[in-house]
Design a protein around this motif. Structure first.
Motif, PDB file in Angstrom:
ATOM      1  N   GLU A  14      19.004 -32.635  65.064  1.00 15.91           N
ATOM      2  CA  GLU A  14      17.764 -33.385  64.856  1.00 15.91           C
ATOM      3  C   GLU A  14      17.632 -33.828  63.403  1.00 15.91           C
ATOM      4  O   GLU A  14      17.266 -34.966  63.118  1.00 15.91           O
ATOM      5  CB  GLU A  14      16.552 -32.529  65.267  1.00 15.91           C
ATOM      6  N   CYS A  50      16.696 -42.778  58.951  1.00 17.51           N
ATOM      7  CA  CYS A  50      15.926 -43.082  57.748  1.00 17.51           C
ATOM      8  C   CYS A  50      16.773 -43.872  56.750  1.00 17.51           C
ATOM      9  O   CYS A  50      16.316 -44.843  56.151  1.00 17.51           O
ATOM     10  CB  CYS A  50      15.419 -41.789  57.123  1.00 17.51           C
ATOM     11  N   LYS A  87      17.671 -37.785  62.028  1.00 20.13           N
ATOM     12  CA  LYS A  87      16.555 -38.340  61.248  1.00 20.13           C
ATOM     13  C   LYS A  87      17.035 -38.875  59.898  1.00 20.13           C
ATOM     14  O   LYS A  87      16.567 -39.914  59.441  1.00 20.13           O
ATOM     15  CB  LYS A  87      15.464 -37.300  61.060  1.00 20.13           C
TER      16      LYS A  87
END
Length: 187
Positions: free
Chosen positions: A16, A24, A20
């Motif tokens: 996870e 990003c 991310k």
């Protein structure tokens, strides 16, 4: 990295936190990329957490940088996901396009890929019958075509009329039941 002309992102399963960070990074930094031309842009996305709208935005950025080679591999998209921007279908600089996975090709009426020489379509879904034919008929210098059809209910007839074509590789899944073939390689 902002001046590099060959970009490759993805290719593994992410935790996870890793997912991310990559998302990003691409969201914030890809629009700031400074090279006037991107020679190749490759996205290998084996994670269902990537959203189609994010991938579309990344592809828009690549196309706006006079992309020459675009490859998107997406093994975990739910079926019928349109991630390709309409600007892709009129990209004058694109020479190689490789799409692999449950990507939906919603080919618009206005298509013009004047530099496209290599097209690889593996397991791609088509929005409606005639989409593939419309795409191919607007690639005047296409030389190499590779098509893997997993499902044929969205194809109808398989029609290839491309005078410039030098190589055609067509693979059909046992579940594929085409209405027929029309292949014209020399006019």
């Amino acid at each position: 990295w902002m001046w590099l002309t060959k970009l490759k992102f993805g290719s593994k399963r992410y935790s996870e936190a890793e997912f991310k960070r990559l998302q990003c990074f691409l969201d914030r930094n890809l629009p700031l990329h400074r090279a006037p031309v991107i020679e190749s842009f490759r996205l290998v996305l084996s994670d269902s957490r990537f959203k189609p709208e994010d991938i579309r935005m990344w592809a828009v950025v690549a196309v706006s940088r006079y992309i020459r080679e675009l490859e998107i591999c997406s093994s975990y998209f739910p079926e019928k996901q349109n991630i390709l921007p309409s600007s892709l279908y009129t990209c004058k600089s694109l020479v190689i396009l490789k799409l692999n996975g449950g990507i939906l090709m919603d080919v618009p009426q206005m298509v013009c890929l004047p530099s496209l020489k290599t097209l690889v379509l593996k397991g791609v879904n088509y929005f409606k019958q005639g989409s593939l034919q419309r795409l191919l008929s607007n690639c005047p210098v296409l030389e190499d075509l590779f098509v893997l059809l997993l499902r044929c209910d969205d194809i109808g007839m398989f029609i290839v009329i491309v005078p410039s074509l030098q190589r055609l590789s067509l693979y059909l899944s046992p579940r594929c039941n085409l209405e027929g073939f029309v292949i014209v390689l020399d006019t």
